[in-house]
Design an enzyme around this catalytic site. Structure first.
Site, PDB file in Angstrom:
ATOM      1  N   GLU A  10       0.876  -1.174   0.000  1.00 47.82           N
ATOM      2  CA  GLU A  10       0.000   0.000   0.000  1.00 47.82           C
ATOM      3  C   GLU A  10       0.913   1.224   0.000  1.00 47.82           C
ATOM      4  O   GLU A  10       1.591   1.468   0.988  1.00 47.82           O
ATOM      5  CB  GLU A  10      -0.883   0.039   1.241  1.00 47.82           C
ATOM      6  CG  GLU A  10      -1.581  -1.260   1.597  1.00 47.82           C
ATOM      7  CD  GLU A  10      -2.078  -1.232   3.037  1.00 47.82           C
ATOM      8  OE1 GLU A  10      -2.491  -0.162   3.522  1.00 47.82           O
ATOM      9  OE2 GLU A  10      -2.035  -2.281   3.689  1.00 47.82           O
ATOM     10  N   TYR A  84      -7.398   5.064  -3.797  1.00 45.72           N
ATOM     11  CA  TYR A  84      -8.250   5.891  -2.955  1.00 45.72           C
ATOM     12  C   TYR A  84      -7.477   7.032  -2.295  1.00 45.72           C
ATOM     13  O   TYR A  84      -6.241   7.103  -2.365  1.00 45.72           O
ATOM     14  CB  TYR A  84      -8.927   5.032  -1.898  1.00 45.72           C
ATOM     15  CG  TYR A  84      -8.005   4.403  -0.861  1.00 45.72           C
ATOM     16  CD1 TYR A  84      -8.030   4.822   0.470  1.00 45.72           C
ATOM     17  CD2 TYR A  84      -7.124   3.376  -1.191  1.00 45.72           C
ATOM     18  CE1 TYR A  84      -7.221   4.242   1.430  1.00 45.72           C
ATOM     19  CE2 TYR A  84      -6.313   2.787  -0.239  1.00 45.72           C
ATOM     20  CZ  TYR A  84      -6.361   3.223   1.063  1.00 45.72           C
ATOM     21  OH  TYR A  84      -5.550   2.647   2.010  1.00 45.72           O
ATOM     22  N   ASP A  86      -6.273   8.542   1.038  1.00 45.14           N
ATOM     23  CA  ASP A  86      -5.991   8.153   2.419  1.00 45.14           C
ATOM     24  C   ASP A  86      -5.455   9.377   3.145  1.00 45.14           C
ATOM     25  O   ASP A  86      -4.312   9.792   2.906  1.00 45.14           O
ATOM     26  CB  ASP A  86      -4.983   7.010   2.451  1.00 45.14           C
ATOM     27  CG  ASP A  86      -4.726   6.517   3.866  1.00 45.14           C
ATOM     28  OD1 ASP A  86      -5.636   6.624   4.705  1.00 45.14           O
ATOM     29  OD2 ASP A  86      -3.612   6.033   4.135  1.00 45.14           O
ATOM     30  N   GLU A  91      -3.508   6.912  -2.457  1.00 45.61           N
ATOM     31  CA  GLU A  91      -2.894   5.644  -2.081  1.00 45.61           C
ATOM     32  C   GLU A  91      -3.265   4.572  -3.086  1.00 45.61           C
ATOM     33  O   GLU A  91      -4.430   4.432  -3.480  1.00 45.61           O
ATOM     34  CB  GLU A  91      -3.320   5.210  -0.677  1.00 45.61           C
ATOM     35  CG  GLU A  91      -2.726   3.869  -0.263  1.00 45.61           C
ATOM     36  CD  GLU A  91      -2.781   3.603   1.226  1.00 45.61           C
ATOM     37  OE1 GLU A  91      -2.956   2.440   1.618  1.00 45.61           O
ATOM     38  OE2 GLU A  91      -2.637   4.570   2.006  1.00 45.61           O
ATOM     39  N   SER A  93      -3.119   0.532  -3.456  1.00 42.36           N
ATOM     40  CA  SER A  93      -2.892  -0.765  -2.829  1.00 42.36           C
ATOM     41  C   SER A  93      -2.915  -1.825  -3.920  1.00 42.36           C
ATOM     42  O   SER A  93      -3.928  -1.984  -4.616  1.00 42.36           O
ATOM     43  CB  SER A  93      -3.982  -1.065  -1.797  1.00 42.36           C
ATOM     44  OG  SER A  93      -3.941  -0.140  -0.735  1.00 42.36           O
ATOM     45  N   THR A  94      -1.823  -2.532  -4.071  1.00 39.79           N
ATOM     46  CA  THR A  94      -1.745  -3.532  -5.123  1.00 39.79           C
ATOM     47  C   THR A  94      -2.763  -4.649  -4.898  1.00 39.79           C
ATOM     48  O   THR A  94      -3.202  -4.878  -3.770  1.00 39.79           O
ATOM     49  CB  THR A  94      -0.353  -4.186  -5.183  1.00 39.79           C
ATOM     50  OG1 THR A  94      -0.163  -4.986  -3.996  1.00 39.79           O
ATOM     51  CG2 THR A  94       0.753  -3.168  -5.303  1.00 39.79           C
ATOM     52  N   ASN A 150       1.951  -6.128   3.273  1.00 36.17           N
ATOM     53  CA  ASN A 150       1.001  -7.043   3.897  1.00 36.17           C
ATOM     54  C   ASN A 150       1.359  -8.473   3.529  1.00 36.17           C
ATOM     55  O   ASN A 150       1.686  -8.757   2.374  1.00 36.17           O
ATOM     56  CB  ASN A 150      -0.420  -6.740   3.422  1.00 36.17           C
ATOM     57  CG  ASN A 150      -0.858  -5.332   3.782  1.00 36.17           C
ATOM     58  OD1 ASN A 150      -1.139  -5.053   4.931  1.00 36.17           O
ATOM     59  ND2 ASN A 150      -0.874  -4.438   2.797  1.00 36.17           N
ATOM     60  N   ARG A 232      -3.301 -10.899   8.918  1.00 32.44           N
ATOM     61  CA  ARG A 232      -2.557 -10.140   7.912  1.00 32.44           C
ATOM     62  C   ARG A 232      -1.501  -9.325   8.653  1.00 32.44           C
ATOM     63  O   ARG A 232      -1.836  -8.430   9.425  1.00 32.44           O
ATOM     64  CB  ARG A 232      -3.485  -9.217   7.121  1.00 32.44           C
ATOM     65  CG  ARG A 232      -2.764  -8.239   6.171  1.00 32.44           C
ATOM     66  CD  ARG A 232      -3.761  -7.342   5.462  1.00 32.44           C
ATOM     67  NE  ARG A 232      -4.501  -6.501   6.376  1.00 32.44           N
ATOM     68  CZ  ARG A 232      -4.363  -5.177   6.485  1.00 32.44           C
ATOM     69  NH1 ARG A 232      -3.476  -4.540   5.736  1.00 32.44           N
ATOM     70  NH2 ARG A 232      -5.101  -4.480   7.322  1.00 32.44           N
ATOM     71  N   HIS A 234       0.639  -6.459   8.980  1.00 31.39           N
ATOM     72  CA  HIS A 234       0.630  -5.117   8.385  1.00 31.39           C
ATOM     73  C   HIS A 234       1.951  -4.447   8.736  1.00 31.39           C
ATOM     74  O   HIS A 234       2.190  -4.090   9.888  1.00 31.39           O
ATOM     75  CB  HIS A 234      -0.558  -4.332   8.945  1.00 31.39           C
ATOM     76  CG  HIS A 234      -0.757  -2.996   8.328  1.00 31.39           C
ATOM     77  ND1 HIS A 234      -0.857  -1.841   9.070  1.00 31.39           N
ATOM     78  CD2 HIS A 234      -0.885  -2.612   7.033  1.00 31.39           C
ATOM     79  CE1 HIS A 234      -1.040  -0.813   8.269  1.00 31.39           C
ATOM     80  NE2 HIS A 234      -1.058  -1.246   7.029  1.00 31.39           N
TER      81      HIS A 234
END
Length: 501
Positions: A10, A84, A86, A91, A93-94, A150, A232, A234
């Site tokens: 991300e 999106y 953030d 941002e 996120s793959t 992640n 997950r 992070h």
């Protein structure tokens, strides 16, 4: 056996709106994303979002996303990615990836999405205005923004075991993950050049925060998968990399370390290893980053001192043993896993003897080489503002302005993926994870996809009620799994009916 290390990144991009007296970054981020997806925006489903849930076993009040975030631009792309606003950043996120090389491709595709967004935004802005985006981690004014990783992790692994080994891991992997930075911030001691853009901003060892009192090990517990089976991990202790080798190593080596932790290899299977606990992980983070010679030592809990590279050799030694005894199936397969180990070994050897040979492979070496040329040519001091501007320009996402892209075109940067494949990945999802199902639904029936998130999809099949399709297993919904299904249906209603049967 360790669960497969499904992974993703991300990236919060730095953004600047130029040519206006009110350079609102939230507005700039919104314009970027809206202009890129103006034809059809698919909403994000926040039902499963719980950023306040802590892996240590408790939550805090307001564990749902802040209401303001649910009203910002937030969409899903046909390649399975989330794009999106953030806070005050765009941002990307793959989509979920099955291995480190696939992640390199998806991450690089994100850069192309941002570049295209800038072009599209130019058509909507007033005359004289422009939006510029940087893939970096600091604005040079005391503000830092992240590139998070992640990883899918077995829920059965005690979080304390993860903390024990990840603290020394994250502190020392900076020697190949750092994006390089001129100067220091956040009250850190003055330095000409350091390895990491993020190191000065970590103030806690373990914690839930991501923007204040940042911890080296983050405890957010949002699995985005079956919570009974998985967590997950992070990761916020990393830089936004441009060099593909650096991204490959960052993700690939961390996947191997996580697999070793899950298989109890660092405790039970490697009893002869030395104690790795750091006496002070937070100050050690800065010590390692502030020394481009990679010879500074950090203190271990037993009072001995080691360099980051020496500790990395210990991790690698056990990783080789793990590969021989257990295999690397959980790390993207034997081929990718062994490539990670070989790269890792090569890089550590170079860092010990001549880091300069890593120019074009690691960001911090590549950037330092570039800036040193300006220092030598123009007689600049390292605190000259011109060097700070050149540092920033290295990360410029505009292909015609980026110093990094200039090096790519000159052939001095090693690439691991083909540019044609990167451009395909801008719109096509990986075939190896559930991202394939999400992206294919969006591509085939964009008007029917009401909302989506990582572990579910909501479809309008032409009548009440809306249909939610759960996707709790990250490795189901792959091309091999659902391509025949898609070939057999023509409508979302037919898809839902087939899934129900």
């Amino acid at each position: 056996m360790a669960v497969p290390k499904v992974c993703g990144t991300e990236t919060e991009y730095g953004v600047a709106l130029r040519g206006t007296p009110d350079p609102n970054p939230v507005l700039a981020s919104s314009v970027l994303i809206n202009s890129y997806v103006e034809q059809r925006k698919v909403g994000w489903d926040f039902e499963d979002e719980s950023p306040g849930r802590d892996a240590r076993g408790y939550g805090r009040e307001g564990s749902q996303p802040p209401e303001i975030e649910t009203h910002l631009v937030n969409t899903v792309l046909t390649n399975g990615a989330r794009y999106y606003v953030d806070h005050a950043h765009p941002e990307y996120s793959t989509p979920e990836c099955a291995d480190a090389l696939e992640l390199v491709l998806a991450d690089k595709a994100g850069e192309r999405v941002l570049a295209r967004s800038m072009q599209a935004a130019g058509r909507l802005l007033e005359a004289g205005q422009s939006i510029v985006v940087y893939k970096n981690n600091s604005d040079g004014k005391g503000n830092s923004y992240g590139c998070h990783e992640n990883y899918l992790v077995d829920r059965a692994v005690p979080f304390s075991s993860l903390v024990r080994y990840l603290l020394p891991w994250f502190v020392t992997r900076q020697v190949f993950t750092g994006a390089g930075k001129v100067g220091s911030e956040n009250g850190a001691a003055p330095v000409d050049f350091q390895l990491s853009q993020r190191a000065d901003f970590f103030e806690e060892e373990v914690g839930l925060e991501t923007t204040l009192k940042r911890p080296i090990v983050n405890t957010r517990d949002e699995p985005h998968a079956d919570p009974q089976l998985y967590r997950r991990l992070h990761v916020i202790a990393g830089d936004a990399n441009l060099c593909e080798v650096a991204t490959f190593l960052k993700v690939g080596t961390t996947a191997v370390v996580l697999a070793m932790i899950e298989d109890d290899f660092l405790d039970g299977g490697a009893a002869s290893r030395r104690e790795w606990s750091l006496a002070g992980p937070v100050p050690a983070m800065r010590v390692v980053s502030h020394d481009p010679t990679c010879r500074a030592t950090v203190e271990l809990a037993d009072g001995s001192r080691v360099t980051a590279v020496e500790l990395q050799w210990e991790f690698l030694r056990l990783a080789r043993k793990y590969a021989d005894e257990t295999g690397l199936d959980a790390c993207g397969g034997e081929a990718i896993g062994n490539d990670v180990l070989d790269r890792w070994e090569s890089v550590l050897g170079a860092l010990e003897h001549d880091a300069q040979v890593l120019d074009g492979q690691l960001d911090w070496v590549t950037k330092r080489t570039l800036l040193q040329a300006y220092v030598d040519r123009d007689g600049l001091a390292w605190d000259d503002p011109k060097l700070a501007l050149l540092d920033l320009q290295y990360h410029d996402v505009r292909p015609d302005r980026s110093l990094y892209e200039r090096l790519v075109h000159a052939g001095t940067v090693e690439r691991l993926v083909e540019e044609a494949d990167v451009l395909d990945a801008v719109s096509e999802p990986p075939g190896s994870t559930r991202a394939y199902f999400r992206g294919t639904c969006l591509a085939r029936w964009p008007e029917a996809v009401v909302a989506a998130n990582w572990d579910s999809l909501i479809l309008d099949v032409g009548g009440d009620p809306l249909k939610r399709i759960p996707m709790m297993e990250p490795l189901r919904g792959t091309r091999a799994h659902v391509e025949p299904l898609f070939a057999s249906v023509d409508t979302p209603a037919a898809l839902v009916a087939r899934l129900a049967s």
